[in-house]
Scaffold this active site. Structure first.
Site, PDB file in Angstrom:
ATOM      1  N   LEU A 169       0.837  -1.207   0.000  1.00  0.00           N
ATOM      2  CA  LEU A 169       0.000   0.000   0.000  1.00  0.00           C
ATOM      3  C   LEU A 169       0.864   1.246   0.000  1.00  0.00           C
ATOM      4  O   LEU A 169       2.015   1.232   0.444  1.00  0.00           O
ATOM      5  CB  LEU A 169      -0.917  -0.010   1.226  1.00  0.00           C
ATOM      6  CG  LEU A 169      -0.258   0.001   2.597  1.00  0.00           C
ATOM      7  CD1 LEU A 169      -0.294   1.395   3.211  1.00  0.00           C
ATOM      8  CD2 LEU A 169      -0.960  -0.995   3.507  1.00  0.00           C
ATOM      9  N   LEU A 218       6.442  -3.169  -1.122  1.00  0.00           N
ATOM     10  CA  LEU A 218       6.572  -2.842  -2.550  1.00  0.00           C
ATOM     11  C   LEU A 218       7.162  -1.448  -2.694  1.00  0.00           C
ATOM     12  O   LEU A 218       6.638  -0.500  -2.113  1.00  0.00           O
ATOM     13  CB  LEU A 218       5.182  -2.854  -3.215  1.00  0.00           C
ATOM     14  CG  LEU A 218       4.638  -4.160  -3.790  1.00  0.00           C
ATOM     15  CD1 LEU A 218       5.496  -4.662  -4.933  1.00  0.00           C
ATOM     16  CD2 LEU A 218       4.484  -5.242  -2.761  1.00  0.00           C
ATOM     17  N   TYR A 220       9.479   1.419  -5.488  1.00  0.00           N
ATOM     18  CA  TYR A 220       9.491   1.870  -6.880  1.00  0.00           C
ATOM     19  C   TYR A 220      10.795   2.614  -7.155  1.00  0.00           C
ATOM     20  O   TYR A 220      11.349   3.283  -6.268  1.00  0.00           O
ATOM     21  CB  TYR A 220       8.277   2.779  -7.123  1.00  0.00           C
ATOM     22  CG  TYR A 220       8.135   3.284  -8.543  1.00  0.00           C
ATOM     23  CD1 TYR A 220       8.306   2.425  -9.626  1.00  0.00           C
ATOM     24  CD2 TYR A 220       7.826   4.612  -8.800  1.00  0.00           C
ATOM     25  CE1 TYR A 220       8.172   2.892 -10.926  1.00  0.00           C
ATOM     26  CE2 TYR A 220       7.682   5.088 -10.092  1.00  0.00           C
ATOM     27  CZ  TYR A 220       7.871   4.224 -11.150  1.00  0.00           C
ATOM     28  OH  TYR A 220       7.749   4.679 -12.434  1.00  0.00           O
ATOM     29  N   TYR A 230       6.297  11.801 -10.226  1.00  0.00           N
ATOM     30  CA  TYR A 230       6.070  10.989  -9.020  1.00  0.00           C
ATOM     31  C   TYR A 230       6.486  11.856  -7.839  1.00  0.00           C
ATOM     32  O   TYR A 230       7.569  11.724  -7.286  1.00  0.00           O
ATOM     33  CB  TYR A 230       6.902   9.710  -9.100  1.00  0.00           C
ATOM     34  CG  TYR A 230       6.498   8.621  -8.117  1.00  0.00           C
ATOM     35  CD1 TYR A 230       5.349   7.862  -8.327  1.00  0.00           C
ATOM     36  CD2 TYR A 230       7.282   8.335  -7.005  1.00  0.00           C
ATOM     37  CE1 TYR A 230       4.993   6.849  -7.435  1.00  0.00           C
ATOM     38  CE2 TYR A 230       6.931   7.325  -6.116  1.00  0.00           C
ATOM     39  CZ  TYR A 230       5.786   6.592  -6.339  1.00  0.00           C
ATOM     40  OH  TYR A 230       5.433   5.584  -5.460  1.00  0.00           O
ATOM     41  N   LEU A 268       2.765  -0.752 -13.408  1.00  0.00           N
ATOM     42  CA  LEU A 268       1.560  -1.592 -13.561  1.00  0.00           C
ATOM     43  C   LEU A 268       0.342  -0.663 -13.496  1.00  0.00           C
ATOM     44  O   LEU A 268       0.279   0.214 -12.635  1.00  0.00           O
ATOM     45  CB  LEU A 268       1.500  -2.604 -12.407  1.00  0.00           C
ATOM     46  CG  LEU A 268       0.232  -3.458 -12.339  1.00  0.00           C
ATOM     47  CD1 LEU A 268       0.334  -4.619 -13.340  1.00  0.00           C
ATOM     48  CD2 LEU A 268       0.016  -4.029 -10.934  1.00  0.00           C
ATOM     49  N   ARG A 271      -5.099   0.541  -9.739  1.00  0.00           N
ATOM     50  CA  ARG A 271      -5.961   1.671  -9.418  1.00  0.00           C
ATOM     51  C   ARG A 271      -5.129   2.839  -8.853  1.00  0.00           C
ATOM     52  O   ARG A 271      -5.290   3.985  -9.268  1.00  0.00           O
ATOM     53  CB  ARG A 271      -7.011   1.260  -8.387  1.00  0.00           C
ATOM     54  CG  ARG A 271      -7.978   2.385  -8.085  1.00  0.00           C
ATOM     55  CD  ARG A 271      -8.863   2.046  -6.927  1.00  0.00           C
ATOM     56  NE  ARG A 271      -9.724   0.923  -7.267  1.00  0.00           N
ATOM     57  CZ  ARG A 271     -10.908   0.722  -6.734  1.00  0.00           C
ATOM     58  NH1 ARG A 271     -11.395   1.566  -5.869  1.00  0.00           N
ATOM     59  NH2 ARG A 271     -11.617  -0.329  -7.068  1.00  0.00           N
ATOM     60  N   ALA A 272      -4.211   2.527  -7.926  1.00  0.00           N
ATOM     61  CA  ALA A 272      -3.388   3.585  -7.316  1.00  0.00           C
ATOM     62  C   ALA A 272      -2.529   4.264  -8.385  1.00  0.00           C
ATOM     63  O   ALA A 272      -2.409   5.490  -8.404  1.00  0.00           O
ATOM     64  CB  ALA A 272      -2.501   2.989  -6.226  1.00  0.00           C
TER      65      ALA A 272
HETATM   66  P1  NAD Z   1      -3.334  -0.811  -5.542  1.00  0.00           P
HETATM   67  O1  NAD Z   1      -4.310   0.290  -5.772  1.00  0.00           O
HETATM   68  O2  NAD Z   1      -3.720  -2.175  -5.942  1.00  0.00           O
HETATM   69  O3  NAD Z   1      -2.862  -0.896  -4.035  1.00  0.00           O
HETATM   70  C1  NAD Z   1      -2.770   0.188  -3.153  1.00  0.00           C
HETATM   71  C2  NAD Z   1      -3.601  -0.186  -1.955  1.00  0.00           C
HETATM   72  O4  NAD Z   1      -3.307   0.680  -0.868  1.00  0.00           O
HETATM   73  C3  NAD Z   1      -5.109  -0.051  -2.205  1.00  0.00           C
HETATM   74  O5  NAD Z   1      -5.728  -1.303  -1.937  1.00  0.00           O
HETATM   75  C4  NAD Z   1      -5.550   0.991  -1.195  1.00  0.00           C
HETATM   76  O6  NAD Z   1      -6.847   0.751  -0.713  1.00  0.00           O
HETATM   77  C5  NAD Z   1      -4.491   0.785  -0.115  1.00  0.00           C
HETATM   78  N1  NAD Z   1      -4.349   1.888   0.838  1.00  0.00           N
HETATM   79  C6  NAD Z   1      -4.181   3.205   0.596  1.00  0.00           C
HETATM   80  N2  NAD Z   1      -4.080   3.886   1.744  1.00  0.00           N
HETATM   81  C7  NAD Z   1      -4.194   2.973   2.756  1.00  0.00           C
HETATM   82  C8  NAD Z   1      -4.179   3.052   4.163  1.00  0.00           C
HETATM   83  N3  NAD Z   1      -4.049   4.212   4.798  1.00  0.00           N
HETATM   84  N4  NAD Z   1      -4.340   1.904   4.877  1.00  0.00           N
HETATM   85  C9  NAD Z   1      -4.487   0.719   4.267  1.00  0.00           C
HETATM   86  N5  NAD Z   1      -4.507   0.572   2.921  1.00  0.00           N
HETATM   87  C10 NAD Z   1      -4.354   1.702   2.181  1.00  0.00           C
HETATM   88  O7  NAD Z   1      -2.006  -0.327  -6.301  1.00  0.00           O
HETATM   89  P2  NAD Z   1      -0.572  -0.996  -6.480  1.00  0.00           P
HETATM   90  O8  NAD Z   1       0.060  -0.200  -7.568  1.00  0.00           O
HETATM   91  O9  NAD Z   1      -0.639  -2.458  -6.607  1.00  0.00           O
HETATM   92  O10 NAD Z   1       0.168  -0.599  -5.134  1.00  0.00           O
HETATM   93  C11 NAD Z   1       0.697  -1.523  -4.228  1.00  0.00           C
HETATM   94  C12 NAD Z   1       2.127  -1.140  -3.891  1.00  0.00           C
HETATM   95  O11 NAD Z   1       2.925  -1.277  -5.058  1.00  0.00           O
HETATM   96  C13 NAD Z   1       2.305   0.302  -3.424  1.00  0.00           C
HETATM   97  O12 NAD Z   1       3.258   0.364  -2.389  1.00  0.00           O
HETATM   98  C14 NAD Z   1       2.863   0.978  -4.665  1.00  0.00           C
HETATM   99  O13 NAD Z   1       3.595   2.161  -4.393  1.00  0.00           O
HETATM  100  C15 NAD Z   1       3.743  -0.125  -5.192  1.00  0.00           C
HETATM  101  N6  NAD Z   1       4.208   0.010  -6.573  1.00  0.00           N
HETATM  102  C16 NAD Z   1       3.330   0.219  -7.591  1.00  0.00           C
HETATM  103  C17 NAD Z   1       3.784   0.347  -8.894  1.00  0.00           C
HETATM  104  C18 NAD Z   1       2.828   0.546 -10.058  1.00  0.00           C
HETATM  105  O14 NAD Z   1       3.267   0.942 -11.141  1.00  0.00           O
HETATM  106  N7  NAD Z   1       1.554   0.257  -9.896  1.00  0.00           N
HETATM  107  C19 NAD Z   1       5.169   0.257  -9.164  1.00  0.00           C
HETATM  108  C20 NAD Z   1       6.051   0.049  -8.109  1.00  0.00           C
HETATM  109  C21 NAD Z   1       5.560  -0.088  -6.815  1.00  0.00           C
END
Ligand code: NAD
Length: 344
Positions: A169, A218, A220, A230, A268, A271-272
């Protein structure tokens, strides 16, 4: 002084030689059995049967958290979720209505099941930390015990000890703002939600983890390279997360005998990530410039790496930032830059 005669010594030596031969023969029979077993089963499986995993940060089937849940389930682990309170209702409704059934399918055709889904907000450690406007917010109404320490207590009460802890998250309200324009509140909020939350989870869940357990978060590339767009302190939050991974690996390793690693994932369309606003450009950039450019990153590739890192196969890996990004982190120049000729 020994009174053993020469003849007795010879007998003893003979017996010793015989027993060495017996041991050797037993060993070679054992070895043959091992070889036969290996010949009939030459795979090196990731076996997490009997392990319990708690994953924070799953609210749909698009993100890394879901893919990690799937890989851990595929390896046999029981998966417990912590879902952000404001996102919980829609997630549970969609789950019940079968919206995720296709993505829940495991390789044997069965559907991934969650042992339990807890409401959670990783920004708050105890109820005393929660401000009035959040307590009375209608998106939190009807839920209770969702601070990090309360969720840990509930998990311990319901499931006892766990083996795997996943932090998937992040949140940064001002992510679209350059760092130069980021407010103190926005910056500290990004650190609180995206990095301190990982420390808080390990603080509260560490005591209920079995020795030999593993934690994953996770991160980045923006932690160590400039990725314009970013912003809002999110790059700083990821840098903190990676540094904390090393320090926590030492502290939690010594204290509880558990491992702490982070996966630096490629872009990826979760949603975030979509909320940040330029994820499609980042995926295109990776497809054009990464060493592996045949296909975009699939979330399950991160899930499978997490399953490996949480398994005994990775028993000596801790404090690491593991890149799962088609190799993009290795590049020093963009191959599609107008300034350099194409040498690919
Ligand atoms: P995602 O939207 O699937 O996951 C993010 C989650 O964080 C969501 O389920 C959201 O409800 C939750 N969240 C937000 N605030 C919160 C809080 N206060 N308490 C509990 N949950 C909370 O998106 P994702 O991209 O899979 O993100 C997961 C991780 O991967 C994150 O750390 C993100 O930075 C990292 N990441 C993402 C990418 C990308 O390109 N998508 C790349 C590298 C790293």
């Amino acid at each position: 002084m020994s009174t053993t005669s020469f003849a007795q010594k010879a007998i003893l030596r003979g017996n010793a030689l015989k027993s060495i031969k017996n041991v050797k023969s037993a060993r070679s029979q054992g070895a043959a059995r091992v070889v036969r077993t290996m010949a009939s089963n030459t795979t090196l499986p990731i076996d997490l049967k009997g392990k319990k995993a708690f994953i924070a940060g799953v609210a749909d089937d698009n993100g890394f958290g879901w893919a990690i849940a799937k890989a851990l389930s595929q390896a046999g682990a029981d998966v417990i979720l912590g879902t952000w309170v404001p996102a919980l209702n829609i997630f549970e409704t969609s789950y019940r209505r079968g919206k995720f059934d296709e993505s829940r399918k495991l390789s044997d055709g069965s559907l991934m099941e969650f042992a339990k889904i807890y409401p959670m907000d990783a920004v708050f450690d105890t109820m005393d930390d929660v401000p009035e406007d959040v307590k009375t917010n209608k998106r939190y109404a009807g839920n209770e015990k969702w601070t990090v320490s309360e969720v840990a207590e509930c998990v311990e009460k319901d499931f006892g000890k766990i083996d795997i802890l996943v932090h998937s998250l992040a949140n940064g309200r001002e992510v679209a703002k350059p760092l130069l324009e980021t407010s103190r509140e926005g910056y500290l909020g990004a650190i609180s939600a995206s990095s301190y939350s990982n420390i808080a989870m390990l603080q509260k869940f560490g005591p209920l983890m079995n020795k030999g357990g593993a934690c994953i978060s996770l991160t980045y590339l923006a932690s160590e390279r400039i990725i314009p767009g970013y912003g809002g302190g999110m790059s700083s939050a990821k840098a903190a997360l990676e540094s904390d991974t090393r320090v926590l690996a030492f502290e939690a390793g010594r204290k509880w005998g558990i491992r702490v690693n982070t996966i630096s994932a490629g872009p990826l369309g979760s949603r975030a990530a979509k909320a940040i606003g330029f994820i499609d450009d980042m995926i295109n950039y990776s497809m054009t410039n990464a060493p592996l450019s045949e296909k975009p990153l699939d979330a399950i590739e991160v899930g499978n790496t997490a399953a490996f890192l949480c398994s005994p196969l990775a028993s000596a890996i801790t404090g690491s930032t593991v890149y799962v990004d088609n190799g993009l982190n290795c590049m020093g120049v963009a191959t599609d830059s107008k300034s350099i000729p194409d040498r690919s």
